[in-house]
Motif scaffolding. Structure first.
Motif, mmCIF file in Angstrom:
data_model
loop_
_atom_site.group_PDB
_atom_site.id
_atom_site.type_symbol
_atom_site.label_atom_id
_atom_site.label_comp_id
_atom_site.label_asym_id
_atom_site.label_seq_id
_atom_site.Cartn_x
_atom_site.Cartn_y
_atom_site.Cartn_z
ATOM 1 N N HIS A 133 0.840 -1.195 0.000
ATOM 2 C CA HIS A 133 0.000 0.000 0.000
ATOM 3 C C HIS A 133 0.874 1.243 0.000
ATOM 4 O O HIS A 133 1.936 1.261 0.643
ATOM 5 C CB HIS A 133 -0.917 -0.010 1.233
ATOM 6 C CG HIS A 133 -2.083 0.904 1.107
ATOM 7 N ND1 HIS A 133 -1.996 2.263 1.298
ATOM 8 C CD2 HIS A 133 -3.381 0.636 0.796
ATOM 9 C CE1 HIS A 133 -3.181 2.816 1.122
ATOM 10 N NE2 HIS A 133 -4.047 1.843 0.814
ATOM 11 N N PRO A 134 0.472 2.298 -0.710
ATOM 12 C CA PRO A 134 1.260 3.539 -0.684
ATOM 13 C C PRO A 134 1.445 4.094 0.718
ATOM 14 O O PRO A 134 2.433 4.781 0.994
ATOM 15 C CB PRO A 134 0.440 4.498 -1.563
ATOM 16 C CG PRO A 134 -0.344 3.609 -2.469
ATOM 17 C CD PRO A 134 -0.656 2.387 -1.657
ATOM 18 N N VAL A 156 4.235 -11.020 -2.307
ATOM 19 C CA VAL A 156 3.942 -9.643 -2.685
ATOM 20 C C VAL A 156 3.716 -9.573 -4.194
ATOM 21 O O VAL A 156 4.613 -9.877 -4.986
ATOM 22 C CB VAL A 156 5.094 -8.702 -2.284
ATOM 23 C CG1 VAL A 156 4.778 -7.278 -2.702
ATOM 24 C CG2 VAL A 156 5.314 -8.773 -0.781
ATOM 25 N N THR A 157 2.516 -9.184 -4.586
ATOM 26 C CA THR A 157 2.194 -9.049 -6.004
ATOM 27 C C THR A 157 2.677 -7.697 -6.510
ATOM 28 O O THR A 157 2.312 -6.655 -5.964
ATOM 29 C CB THR A 157 0.685 -9.203 -6.230
ATOM 30 O OG1 THR A 157 0.312 -10.547 -5.906
ATOM 31 C CG2 THR A 157 0.314 -8.924 -7.665
ATOM 32 N N VAL A 158 3.511 -7.725 -7.557
ATOM 33 C CA VAL A 158 4.182 -6.503 -8.023
ATOM 34 C C VAL A 158 3.852 -6.146 -9.463
ATOM 35 O O VAL A 158 4.413 -5.187 -9.996
ATOM 36 C CB VAL A 158 5.715 -6.645 -7.864
ATOM 37 C CG1 VAL A 158 6.105 -6.769 -6.398
ATOM 38 C CG2 VAL A 158 6.257 -7.821 -8.665
ATOM 39 N N VAL A 162 -1.307 -0.513 -12.149
ATOM 40 C CA VAL A 162 -2.674 -0.060 -12.393
ATOM 41 C C VAL A 162 -3.528 -1.301 -12.573
ATOM 42 O O VAL A 162 -3.017 -2.403 -12.794
ATOM 43 C CB VAL A 162 -2.788 0.850 -13.640
ATOM 44 C CG1 VAL A 162 -2.044 2.160 -13.432
ATOM 45 C CG2 VAL A 162 -2.257 0.133 -14.887
ATOM 46 N N PHE A 163 -4.837 -1.122 -12.479
ATOM 47 C CA PHE A 163 -5.745 -2.255 -12.587
ATOM 48 C C PHE A 163 -5.878 -2.677 -14.045
ATOM 49 O O PHE A 163 -6.001 -1.846 -14.947
ATOM 50 C CB PHE A 163 -7.117 -1.864 -12.032
ATOM 51 C CG PHE A 163 -8.026 -3.031 -11.779
ATOM 52 C CD1 PHE A 163 -7.792 -3.890 -10.719
ATOM 53 C CD2 PHE A 163 -9.113 -3.271 -12.605
ATOM 54 C CE1 PHE A 163 -8.626 -4.977 -10.476
ATOM 55 C CE2 PHE A 163 -9.958 -4.352 -12.371
ATOM 56 C CZ PHE A 163 -9.703 -5.201 -11.310
ATOM 57 N N MET A 202 -3.565 0.000 -6.175
ATOM 58 C CA MET A 202 -2.838 -0.134 -7.429
ATOM 59 C C MET A 202 -2.106 1.197 -7.600
ATOM 60 O O MET A 202 -2.733 2.228 -7.788
ATOM 61 C CB MET A 202 -3.789 -0.360 -8.607
ATOM 62 C CG MET A 202 -4.704 -1.558 -8.449
ATOM 63 S SD MET A 202 -3.875 -3.118 -8.754
ATOM 64 C CE MET A 202 -5.108 -4.295 -8.182
ATOM 65 N N SER A 203 -0.777 1.185 -7.503
ATOM 66 C CA SER A 203 -0.036 2.437 -7.531
ATOM 67 C C SER A 203 1.244 2.307 -8.348
ATOM 68 O O SER A 203 2.145 1.542 -7.987
ATOM 69 C CB SER A 203 0.319 2.892 -6.106
ATOM 70 O OG SER A 203 1.167 4.026 -6.139
ATOM 71 N N PRO A 204 1.346 3.060 -9.443
ATOM 72 C CA PRO A 204 2.589 3.036 -10.221
ATOM 73 C C PRO A 204 3.752 3.714 -9.514
ATOM 74 O O PRO A 204 4.887 3.638 -9.982
ATOM 75 C CB PRO A 204 2.213 3.780 -11.509
ATOM 76 C CG PRO A 204 1.062 4.646 -11.131
ATOM 77 C CD PRO A 204 0.316 3.905 -10.058
ATOM 78 N N ALA A 205 3.491 4.377 -8.387
ATOM 79 C CA ALA A 205 4.562 5.059 -7.657
ATOM 80 C C ALA A 205 5.365 4.101 -6.781
ATOM 81 O O ALA A 205 6.448 4.452 -6.306
ATOM 82 C CB ALA A 205 3.973 6.174 -6.797
ATOM 83 N N LEU A 206 4.861 2.891 -6.541
ATOM 84 C CA LEU A 206 5.576 1.945 -5.683
ATOM 85 C C LEU A 206 6.892 1.514 -6.328
ATOM 86 O O LEU A 206 6.993 1.385 -7.550
ATOM 87 C CB LEU A 206 4.702 0.724 -5.407
ATOM 88 C CG LEU A 206 3.470 0.990 -4.530
ATOM 89 C CD1 LEU A 206 2.520 -0.190 -4.565
ATOM 90 C CD2 LEU A 206 3.890 1.284 -3.095
#
Length: 356
Positions: A133-134, A156-158, A162-163, A202-206
């Motif tokens: 999570h962000p 951990v799903t990476v 995005v969805f 869902m975060s592309p910043a991770l």
């Protein structure tokens, strides 16, 4: 009943919208289909006269020992398939000696899933799948729940910055679960009102920094799921991952990537045995498991077959599928002259239609 027959029984039994949610993939579903077709591109080249009267198919994985190299891959919303949902899946997996990866989007909370598994087999291994999570405090709270439940590893799903665009769900307007059904692991998390649900992120910043922060919160082994590129597998090992799961999310994320099986050899070569490499996507028979192991996997995960079995026959159906996969794998291993999983080697896999 064959897996094909279980699938058809499940299709008839389920709400068509819920069936499409499980059966469907991203975009035009090219990757979804290719995951299964990939296994048809390979054949096994058996060895003979190797003195293998008895076979040991057990597998040692991070925090777990399985009776065979088949893992129940994380999938969402089992209560859409059967009222007992993940409890039934957990009992079946435990009874058959299969490691269960329970999903972040499970409709039964991880503590109840793990308890159901231990009820069926006291030493049952359950892993917990999560999306970082962000907000780190949310990730940490999920990790604590998994630890308190007795989970023996995190997955951990990476592959979900995005969805994925699920064509069938968009067509059906499937956006909400029916009343009384929810992603229970996401309830009562930091920053949300009591009893409320937090969205699965869902975060592309991770980034790898977030992975490092996750490792700092737990002593459990952490596997990285959703790796296709060998360079990312190397990075995962360098950052402390305890295992790699080669996966394209069952064809549900990007519809232009290769089949998971086609990516496995390069990832296994890059990792070079430093941590176990697992595969999921398209596994439908014991022979598929054998091909995956020969190409470098330590174990193979199954997702949709478990859901079809759950919808068709409940806990008994899941047990049946897992037992048949294990038995078919053992039979294939015997036919290939093997006594243990490690006897399946890269030189025993050839293109179908040829010998090299």
């Amino acid at each position: 009943m064959t897996l094909r027959a279980l699938h058809e029984t499940a299709r008839r039994a389920l709400d068509p919208v819920h069936y499409d949610y499980v059966a469907g993939g991203a975009g035009e579903e090219r990757v979804l289909a290719d995951n299964e077709r990939a296994f048809d591109r390979y054949a096994l080249l058996p060895r003979v006269l190797r003195g293998s009267a008895r076979r040991d198919t057990s597998v040692d994985l991070p925090g777990a020992r399985g009776a065979g190299p088949v893992v129940v891959a994380p999938t969402a919303f089992h209560r859409l398939m059967h009222p007992d949902g993940e409890r039934a899946t957990a009992r079946a997996a435990a009874a058959e000696g299969a490691v269960l990866v329970t999903g972040a989007a499970a409709t039964v909370a991880v503590g109840e899933v793990a308890a159901a598994a231990r009820e069926a087999a006291p030493g049952a291994a359950v892993w917990f799948q999560l999306y970082p999570h962000p907000r780190h405090e949310v990730t940490e709270a999920l990790v604590r729940r998994a630890e308190e439940a007795g989970c023996t590893a995190l997955v951990v799903t990476v592959d979900s910055p995005v969805f994925g665009r699920h064509t069938r769900d968009l067509r059906n307007g499937f956006t909400d679960l029916p009343p009384g059904c929810a992603a229970e692991n996401m309830r009562d998390l930091p920053g949300a009102p009591p009893g409320a649900l937090t969205d699965i992120p869902m975060s592309p910043a991770l980034s790898w920094r977030d992975f490092d922060a996750l490792l700092g919160t737990t002593s459990l082994p952490v596997l990285v799921k959703g790796v296709l590129h060998p360079a990312d597998a190397l990075l995962a090992v360098e950052h402390g991952a305890a295992g790699i799961v080669v996966s394209n999310h069952g064809g549900r994320q990007c519809d232009t990537v290769p089949a998971a099986l086609d990516c496995l050899p390069a990832v296994a070569e890059a990792v070079a045995g430093r941590v176990p490499v697992l595969l999921d996507g398209g596994v439908r028979r014991g022979g598929d498991v054998a091909v995956a192991l020969a190409l470098g996997a330590a174990a193979a995960g199954v997702g949709r077959p478990v859901l079809w079995a759950l919808a068709a026959e409940g806990e008994a159906g899941v047990r049946r599928v897992l037992a048949e996969l294990r038995d078919d794998y053992d039979h294939t291993l015997a036919l290939c002259g093997g006594a243990r999983n490690a006897d399946l080697t890269r030189d025993m896999v050839v293109p179908r239609g040829g010998t090299r």
